[in-house]
Structures are given as structure tokens and as C-alpha cells.
Design a protein around this motif. Sequence first.
Motif, short mmCIF file in Angstrom:
data_model
loop_
_atom_site.label_atom_id
_atom_site.label_comp_id
_atom_site.label_asym_id
_atom_site.label_seq_id
_atom_site.Cartn_x
_atom_site.Cartn_y
_atom_site.Cartn_z
N TYR A 383 0.80 -1.22 0.00
CA TYR A 383 0.00 0.00 0.00
C TYR A 383 0.84 1.28 0.00
CZ TYR A 383 -4.34 -2.53 0.55
OH TYR A 383 -5.42 -3.35 0.33
N GLU A 384 2.15 1.17 0.13
CA GLU A 384 2.99 2.37 0.14
C GLU A 384 2.85 3.14 -1.16
OE1 GLU A 384 6.49 1.28 3.36
OE2 GLU A 384 6.95 1.07 1.22
N ARG A 408 -11.60 0.61 3.01
CA ARG A 408 -12.78 -0.21 2.73
C ARG A 408 -12.48 -1.69 2.99
NH1 ARG A 408 -17.19 1.35 -0.42
NH2 ARG A 408 -17.21 -0.74 -1.32
N ASN A 409 -11.25 -2.11 2.70
CA ASN A 409 -10.95 -3.52 2.92
C ASN A 409 -10.32 -3.80 4.29
OD1 ASN A 409 -8.36 -2.62 2.44
ND2 ASN A 409 -8.13 -3.66 0.46
N GLY A 410 -10.52 -2.85 5.21
CA GLY A 410 -10.27 -3.14 6.62
C GLY A 410 -8.89 -2.86 7.16
N ARG A 411 -8.00 -2.27 6.38
CA ARG A 411 -6.66 -2.00 6.90
C ARG A 411 -6.66 -0.72 7.74
NH1 ARG A 411 -2.92 -5.57 4.86
NH2 ARG A 411 -3.59 -6.67 2.96
N LEU A 412 -5.98 -0.79 8.88
CA LEU A 412 -5.92 0.33 9.82
C LEU A 412 -4.95 1.39 9.31
CD1 LEU A 412 -6.70 1.45 12.65
CD2 LEU A 412 -4.69 0.27 13.54
N VAL A 413 -5.41 2.65 9.31
CA VAL A 413 -4.59 3.77 8.82
C VAL A 413 -4.54 4.85 9.89
CG1 VAL A 413 -4.27 5.49 7.01
CG2 VAL A 413 -5.32 3.29 6.44
N ASN A 414 -3.34 5.31 10.23
CA ASN A 414 -3.13 6.48 11.09
C ASN A 414 -2.53 7.58 10.21
OD1 ASN A 414 -3.95 5.31 13.64
ND2 ASN A 414 -2.09 4.08 13.51
N PHE A 415 -3.11 8.77 10.26
CA PHE A 415 -2.71 9.79 9.28
C PHE A 415 -2.84 11.20 9.85
CE2 PHE A 415 -7.19 9.09 8.86
CZ PHE A 415 -7.74 10.33 8.59
N THR A 416 -2.13 12.13 9.24
CA THR A 416 -2.21 13.54 9.61
C THR A 416 -3.17 14.25 8.66
OG1 THR A 416 -0.29 14.02 8.21
CG2 THR A 416 0.12 13.62 10.54
N GLY A 417 -3.73 15.37 9.14
CA GLY A 417 -4.65 16.15 8.31
C GLY A 417 -5.26 17.27 9.12
N ILE A 430 -0.72 6.88 1.43
CA ILE A 430 0.08 6.08 2.35
C ILE A 430 1.56 6.36 2.12
CG2 ILE A 430 0.61 3.76 3.16
CD1 ILE A 430 -2.29 4.76 3.68
N THR A 431 2.22 6.82 3.18
CA THR A 431 3.63 7.15 3.07
C THR A 431 4.54 6.06 3.63
OG1 THR A 431 3.49 8.34 5.19
CG2 THR A 431 3.17 9.63 3.18
N ARG A 432 3.99 5.26 4.54
CA ARG A 432 4.82 4.21 5.16
C ARG A 432 3.94 3.07 5.65
NH1 ARG A 432 6.51 6.84 9.13
NH2 ARG A 432 6.02 5.71 11.05
N ALA A 433 4.41 1.87 5.43
CA ALA A 433 3.70 0.70 5.94
C ALA A 433 4.40 0.21 7.21
CB ALA A 433 3.69 -0.40 4.90
N GLN A 434 3.64 0.09 8.28
CA GLN A 434 4.15 -0.52 9.51
C GLN A 434 3.62 -1.95 9.60
OE1 GLN A 434 4.90 3.24 12.46
NE2 GLN A 434 2.95 2.19 12.68
N PRO A 435 4.16 -2.74 10.51
CA PRO A 435 3.72 -4.13 10.57
C PRO A 435 2.20 -4.32 10.71
CG PRO A 435 5.71 -3.88 11.85
CD PRO A 435 5.32 -2.50 11.39
N PHE A 436 1.54 -3.45 11.50
CA PHE A 436 0.12 -3.68 11.74
C PHE A 436 -0.75 -2.47 11.45
CE2 PHE A 436 2.61 -6.45 14.50
CZ PHE A 436 2.26 -7.68 13.95
N LEU A 438 -1.01 1.33 8.62
CA LEU A 438 -0.45 2.16 7.55
C LEU A 438 -0.38 3.60 8.03
CD1 LEU A 438 -2.66 0.71 4.65
CD2 LEU A 438 -0.31 0.06 5.22
N ILE A 439 0.66 4.32 7.64
CA ILE A 439 0.84 5.71 8.00
C ILE A 439 0.66 6.55 6.76
CG2 ILE A 439 2.40 7.43 9.02
CD1 ILE A 439 1.54 5.22 10.94
#
Length: 443
Positions: A383-384, A408-417, A430-436, A438-439
Motif C-alpha cells: 500500500y505504500e 474499505r478492505n479493513g486496513r488500519l490507517v493512522n494519518f495527519t490532516g 500512504i507514506t509508510r507501511a508498519q507491521p500492523f 499504515l501511516i
Amino acid sequence: MSDNNQLKYYIETWGCQMNEEDSEKLSGMLKRIGYTKTEVIEEAGIIIYNTCCVRENAENKVFGNLGQLKGMKRKNPDLIIAICGCMMQQEGMADKILNKFPYVNIIFGTHNSYKFPEYLNRVRTEGVQVKEIFNKETEIVEGVPIDRKSDVKAFVTIMYGCNNFCTYCVVPYVRGRERSRKSDDIVNEIKELIATGYKEITLLGQNVNSYGKGLEEDIDFAKLLRKINEIDGLERIRFMTSHPKDLNKDVVMAIKECDKLCEQVHLPVQSGSNRILKKMNRHYTREDYLELVKMIKEEIPEVTLTTDLIVGFPGETEEDFIDTLNLVKEVGYSSAFTFIYSRRNNTPADMMPNQISDEDKHHRFNRLIDAVNESVIKGNKGYENKVVEVLVEGLSKNDETKFTGRTRNGRLVNFTGKGIKAGDLVNVKITRAQPFSLIGEAL
């Protein structure tokens, strides 16, 4: 304890999403009659434990917590302690608890939780101890108030009970046989939620694919999905749990063709070994499961698959376990609920020979976790630099400088805005993928 505290209640919930929704209903009933929820157990005049009996560890937690309440009850004799849920449906369990913890005031089961205000009133006005457990399922009771945890997404139960009788599972014994809610009752509940600002609905059932059986109306799960998809204002629909033996092409095509249905399927496999699947009474083979996965991925390319896995089932050999590891690698799950087999009284598996040692169970469990995590990390990496749609749930619990939500397909995303609030649908790069997780950054 002050009179104000007597009107506060504390609920602790163990178990599945069905138990979570049951607790939301208990909370809704209490709020309707003037009580206030607290997250601090010492403040409560009513303490409710909503129990699970799927695994032994959940039961042990209940016993441990009940023991700790003895001192609180001694300091405050007016404290009301209530125990409910699946654990109470087991034969002899209620009496066992009352013998060991005689200060418990109310015990009730899964089939009669709607009567909790009545039980509470009897304890308050008559000073009696109440134990009432219905041994058989009742007609579905509609209109029970619900105090939901989230303001953005909600669970909606579409059916109760299970007819599958997997050899390791107590659910059919404690939740009863399958009963479906009328589709109009489900649709009306969802419309009420949408009217108050909810955006996402997760449909719940022990086996949602069995929905419709026994109803007079001509409806099945695929038809229900299409009917719910027509509700104005609803943004996303999810569902769980699906039994692989019952998930059919009609449901897959509904996911593909309905714009509000999310591209995520929870498909519990439990084991990758045909021999173990047969002993579990799962009614499908490894090959059946993989063929189903292939069909889902072909029809819905963006789909993510999640699953349930059990290690250490009686008689499981190293070869059987390797079959499970290989299946995990082949399917490529985005997450998995992984469990060490736990013996449950009165289930066929409890009486099977060749029970696996705790040492072997834990060793296999750790290897399984590694395999699942490898799959999750690999999927996240893809997803990066992509742009995804995220339903905002609020601020991240781990970093309040970021918002959190799911694709929509359930992946957890933490983001700025900026200028974002819970319930918004936001495009995030998505700028970076972490193990569990997305950032990313909101666009």
C-alpha cells in the motif's frame, strides 16, 4: 457510597462481537431507566460481568474478577453484582458461582438478557437474589435500547444461534439454534442509525450465510445485503462471521456489485489439514476452501481475507500443523484471530484421545503467529504510495496528533490532516507501511 454512585454501573465484557452488542443493550436498558455508565469499577453501584465460555482462559478471568469483588461488597453491602452471558448457559455453572461467590446478586443467560431491568428492580425492591436462565432460545425480542460505543460505526445482529456443532465449540449449546430477524426490522434499525449519523454497519451472526432460514419471507443473505445496500446515507457495510461451507457465489457477487459492501471477507478456516477439518466437523476440505478463496479473489481483486485459526486440536500432528502454515502463506491473510485449542466440557473434542501437550501447543502457536505476521506485513507493504479512502473514527489512541480509521478492505490507517472529524470519508496517501498499520497524509 453516595446515592449518586448507586446510579452508576460498570460493565466488563469478554468474548466475541455478539457479546459486545449484548453489553451495549444492557447499557442501553440501564441508561433508559436513569443509570450512568462509569469506566471506574470502584465508582459503580452495579457491576456486570458479561461472560464468554469459548476458551478456558475467559472463564478463569471471570472467577478471578469475582474473587476481587468480595472486599468491595463487604465495604458496600448495597453493591449489586450481576453475571450474564454464555458462561452462565453451561449446565451447573450458575450454582457453582453462587456456591463460591454467594455475594453475587443476579445471574442470567444469553436468552433472557432483555429482562435485566426486571431482575434489577426485584433486587432493589425485594432484596432477593435472582437466578434465571432460559435453557432454550426464545422468540427474538425487538426494540431493546442500545448504547453504542462508537458514533461512526455500529454492530447490527441479523441472526442468533448456530446449527453447525463444530466438535470444539460450545456456541450451539449456549446461544441456541439459528433464528433470523425479519429483514424489515434490520433495515429499520439501520435507518435509525443512519439518521443519527452512523456511517458504517457490521452485520453480525454466528453464521451470517444461514440468514433467512425459517423466515416466511423469500430472503437469503445475498438478498439481504442487496436490500441494505439501498439504504440512503449508509456508506459502508461489513459482515461476520461466514462459514466456508455456506458462503456462495451469490454473496460474492453481492459484494462485487453493491457499492456500499466493503471488499473484506472474514472466512474462518480453523485448520489447513483435511484430517483435522474432518475431526472438527467443518464440512469442507482444504481444497474446497482454497477454491472458494480463488473465486473470491477473481471476482473482487481488492479483497482482503481474514480468518480464525486453532492450533493444538486433539490429534494434530506436526504434518497437520505444517498444512495450516502453508495455507496461511498461500491465502495471504490481512489479519487472523489465532487461538490455542481449549478443552470445553461436553463437546466431542474434549473426549477425543491424543490431546496435545501445552508445550507443543504454545510452540506451534508462536510459529503460527510468525507466519500470520509475515503475511500481514507483506500485504501492508503493497500500500505504500497508494491513495486509499479512509472512514475517520477519531484521534489515534497511540498518537493524538494523528487521526485513525480503516480502508474499505479493513486496513488500519493512522494519518495527519486538518479540518477532519469522526465520520468523514477522507482520501489518504500512504507514506509508510508498519507491521500492523499504515501511516499516511490526508489529501
